[in-house]
Write a protein that holds these residues in place. Structure first.
Motif, PDB file in Angstrom:
ATOM      1  N   LEU A 201       0.977  -1.135  -0.013  1.00 20.52           N
ATOM      2  CA  LEU A 201       0.090  -0.075   0.068  1.00 20.52           C
ATOM      3  C   LEU A 201       0.704   1.358  -0.045  1.00 20.52           C
ATOM      4  N   VAL A 202       1.863   1.457   0.782  1.00 15.63           N
ATOM      5  CA  VAL A 202       2.622   2.495   1.126  1.00 15.63           C
ATOM      6  C   VAL A 202       3.464   2.859  -0.181  1.00 15.63           C
ATOM      7  N   ASP A 203       4.144   1.683  -0.596  1.00 12.53           N
ATOM      8  CA  ASP A 203       4.929   1.497  -1.718  1.00 12.53           C
ATOM      9  C   ASP A 203       4.498   1.812  -3.197  1.00 12.53           C
ATOM     10  N   LEU A 204       3.251   1.087  -3.389  1.00 11.54           N
ATOM     11  CA  LEU A 204       2.865   1.170  -4.785  1.00 11.54           C
ATOM     12  C   LEU A 204       1.258   1.758  -4.741  1.00 11.54           C
ATOM     13  N   GLY A 205       0.490   1.197  -3.799  1.00  8.47           N
ATOM     14  CA  GLY A 205      -1.065   1.641  -3.717  1.00  8.47           C
ATOM     15  C   GLY A 205      -1.160   3.051  -3.508  1.00  8.47           C
ATOM     16  N   ILE A 206      -0.275   3.835  -2.967  1.00 13.27           N
ATOM     17  CA  ILE A 206      -0.539   5.201  -2.744  1.00 13.27           C
ATOM     18  C   ILE A 206      -0.341   5.845  -4.079  1.00 13.27           C
ATOM     19  N   TYR A 207       0.104   5.312  -5.202  1.00 14.93           N
ATOM     20  CA  TYR A 207       0.014   5.910  -6.454  1.00 14.93           C
ATOM     21  C   TYR A 207      -1.488   5.808  -7.242  1.00 14.93           C
ATOM     22  N   PRO A 208      -2.125   4.922  -7.163  1.00 15.00           N
ATOM     23  CA  PRO A 208      -3.594   5.063  -7.657  1.00 15.00           C
ATOM     24  C   PRO A 208      -4.614   5.738  -6.681  1.00 15.00           C
ATOM     25  N   LEU A 209      -4.178   5.767  -5.404  1.00 18.41           N
ATOM     26  CA  LEU A 209      -4.834   6.435  -4.345  1.00 18.41           C
ATOM     27  C   LEU A 209      -4.828   7.935  -4.735  1.00 18.41           C
ATOM     28  N   ASN A 210      -3.638   8.539  -4.633  1.00 19.03           N
ATOM     29  CA  ASN A 210      -3.283   9.814  -4.658  1.00 19.03           C
ATOM     30  C   ASN A 210      -3.710  10.463  -6.087  1.00 19.03           C
ATOM     31  N   THR A 211      -3.577   9.665  -6.988  1.00 13.98           N
ATOM     32  CA  THR A 211      -3.889  10.027  -8.418  1.00 13.98           C
ATOM     33  C   THR A 211      -5.292  10.236  -8.874  1.00 13.98           C
ATOM     34  N   THR A 212      -5.975   9.293  -8.103  1.00 11.63           N
ATOM     35  CA  THR A 212      -7.450   9.198  -8.367  1.00 11.63           C
ATOM     36  C   THR A 212      -7.946  10.547  -7.431  1.00 11.63           C
ATOM     37  N   ARG A 213      -7.306  10.794  -6.339  1.00 11.74           N
ATOM     38  CA  ARG A 213      -7.736  12.100  -5.426  1.00 11.74           C
ATOM     39  C   ARG A 213      -7.702  13.128  -6.416  1.00 11.74           C
ATOM     40  N   PHE A 214      -6.513  13.183  -6.946  1.00 10.68           N
ATOM     41  CA  PHE A 214      -5.994  14.225  -7.754  1.00 10.68           C
ATOM     42  C   PHE A 214      -6.974  14.833  -8.813  1.00 10.68           C
ATOM     43  N   ILE A 215      -7.200  13.459  -9.842  1.00  2.88           N
ATOM     44  CA  ILE A 215      -8.045  13.733 -11.119  1.00  2.88           C
ATOM     45  C   ILE A 215      -9.439  14.009 -10.784  1.00  2.88           C
ATOM     46  N   LEU A 216      -9.967  13.308  -9.595  1.00  2.00           N
ATOM     47  CA  LEU A 216     -11.343  13.739  -9.347  1.00  2.00           C
ATOM     48  C   LEU A 216     -11.564  14.949  -8.417  1.00  2.00           C
ATOM     49  N   ASP A 217     -10.562  15.492  -8.131  1.00  2.00           N
ATOM     50  CA  ASP A 217     -10.648  16.524  -7.173  1.00  2.00           C
ATOM     51  C   ASP A 217     -11.564  16.294  -5.868  1.00  2.00           C
ATOM     52  N   ALA A 218     -11.507  15.330  -5.489  1.00  2.00           N
ATOM     53  CA  ALA A 218     -12.291  14.884  -4.476  1.00  2.00           C
ATOM     54  C   ALA A 218     -11.697  13.756  -3.319  1.00  2.00           C
ATOM     55  N   GLU A 219     -12.182  13.762  -2.057  1.00  2.00           N
ATOM     56  CA  GLU A 219     -11.695  13.237  -0.959  1.00  2.00           C
ATOM     57  C   GLU A 219     -12.237  11.890  -0.688  1.00  2.00           C
ATOM     58  N   PRO A 220     -11.718  11.044  -0.300  1.00  2.00           N
ATOM     59  CA  PRO A 220     -12.370   9.638   0.310  1.00  2.00           C
ATOM     60  C   PRO A 220     -13.091   9.941   1.556  1.00  2.00           C
ATOM     61  N   THR A 221     -14.243   9.253   1.657  1.00  2.00           N
ATOM     62  CA  THR A 221     -14.945   9.230   2.757  1.00  2.00           C
ATOM     63  C   THR A 221     -15.014   7.951   3.384  1.00  2.00           C
ATOM     64  N   GLY A 222     -14.514   6.753   2.806  1.00  2.00           N
ATOM     65  CA  GLY A 222     -14.503   5.606   3.423  1.00  2.00           C
ATOM     66  C   GLY A 222     -13.584   4.691   2.659  1.00  2.00           C
ATOM     67  N   VAL A 223     -13.220   3.555   3.302  1.00  2.00           N
ATOM     68  CA  VAL A 223     -12.298   2.553   2.692  1.00  2.00           C
ATOM     69  C   VAL A 223     -12.464   1.258   3.231  1.00  2.00           C
ATOM     70  N   TYR A 224     -12.455   0.335   2.182  1.00  2.00           N
ATOM     71  CA  TYR A 224     -12.584  -1.043   2.718  1.00  2.00           C
ATOM     72  C   TYR A 224     -11.318  -1.878   2.148  1.00  2.00           C
ATOM     73  N   ALA A 225     -10.558  -2.476   2.804  1.00  2.00           N
ATOM     74  CA  ALA A 225      -9.325  -3.291   2.376  1.00  2.00           C
ATOM     75  C   ALA A 225      -9.006  -4.385   2.800  1.00  2.00           C
TER      76      ALA A 225
END
Length: 356
Positions: A201-225
């Protein structure tokens, strides 16, 4: 926005109003594989930064690197903390293991140096906040090294989303995998939870996490992992992770990351009126391949590869030289840490966890 307009001048630097004079002198802290293979060459190829100092545990072993890039100052970590040679640089690039980011970023900020720091900013929310506060108190620029935010394909995707070309985004699918053991042995710090703060997650998953936030200009409200590890050497950190993010406007992002799989990355955004596919966005040199479907119209763009690491350092240097606040900032880093900590809690408890 017409699709033709989106693809025109595709690789433009929309953050650069006009070229400026000067460079930002960087102390590169941590001379590991990424710094040697990607960061130092990108800085050398760029316009707005130059490497003037190396900070390493073994200055003798870094002598060849210093010679290759014409860097005259090579010091160890203790000398850096003591302020030796501080007049040789204006800013620092922190590329140490994650748990050491705060030590060097805060020391630099307290001396008035600007900071660009690898992701995640630190291993806990509390320690990340300490970096953010130190930079704010010192009045220096802090930029997490979210290189995808400076990459043309990702920026064009954000433009298309903002202009409603694919309607309202409903689903995002992002994945990043890399066979870590092919490039690093089992003793790599990335498999040490104390130094890394986690695994895939911290090494690779952070890329789709941050990139999705950036493109959508929106913040996550919940997560299931959910996480999985097959055993040594992945017994102390997660080898694989799958996580689903819920966003404030109703979109969901299904993301995966793996430290022990064939190298692959992809990002798809599906909206009510179309979709966007970005080919191999997370690997470092993006091939500039995008497919956009909007209603009955389908267009493809393929252009020359762009080194997003070079874009990242030029963007940072430009922001410092023009006294402009970078888009990736301390709050950006804090938001990702909140989502990361929620994902780990979800994986441990088996339930959805809200992101405050």
């Amino acid at each position: 926005m017409a699709l033709e307009d989106a693809f025109a001048n595709f690789t433009r630097r929309d953050w650069e109003d006009e070229p400026v004079e000067g460079t930002v002198r960087l102390a590169v802290i941590g001379v590991g594989g990424f710094a040697r293979q990607r960061a130092l060459p990108a800085i050398a190829d760029g316009r707005y930064c130059e490497s003037t100092t190396l900070v390493t545990s073994s200055p003798e072993r870094a002598a060849d690197v210093a010679e290759e890039y014409g860097i005259s100052h090579v010091i160890d970590y203790d000398a850096f903390l003591d302020g030796d040679g501080a007049d040789a640089y204006d800013a620092v690039y922190v590329a140490t293991p994650n748990a050491l980011h705060g030590r060097y970023a805060i020391a630099a900020a307290e001396r008035g140096n600007h900071v660009i720091c690898e992701k995640p900013l630190e291993t806990t929310l509390e320690r990340t906040q300490e970096i953010v506060d130190a930079c704010a108190d010192a009045g220096v620029t802090l930029m997490p090294a979210y290189r995808l935010q400076t990459e043309p394909t990702v920026r064009r995707a954000r433009d298309l989303i903002r202009d409603g070309v694919i309607g309202d985004v409903v689903q995002v699918h992002g994945g990043f995998s890399h066979p870590l053991l092919e490039s690093a042995g089992p003793d790599t710090w990335r498999l040490d939870p104390e130094l890394a703060g986690g695994g895939a997650l911290v090494d690779l998953g952070i890329y789709p996490l941050n990139t999705t936030r950036f493109i959508l200009d929106a913040e996550p409200t919940g997560v299931y992992a959910t996480t999985h590890s097959s055993g040594e050497p992945f017994d102390a950190v997660e080898e694989h992770i799958a996580f689903q993010l819920e966003f404030e406007r109703g979109a969901t992002a299904s993301c995966t990351a793996s430290l022990d799989a064939h190298a692959s990355s992809q990002l798809d955004l599906i909206g009510t009126e179309g979709k966007i596919h970005i080919e191999s966005p997370f690997g470092g040199v993006v091939p500039q391949e995008m497919v956009v479907e909007s209603g009955d119209v389908r267009m493809e763009y393929t252009g020359p590869p762009v080194d997003e690491v070079c874009e990242e350092f030029d963007y940072f240097g430009y922001c410092v030289l023009t006294d402009t606040d970078p888009e990736p900032d301390g709050e950006d880093g804090l938001t990702d840490l909140r989502a990361i900590e929620a994902a780990y809690e979800s994986a441990e408890t088996g339930r959805r966890v809200g992101v405050a």
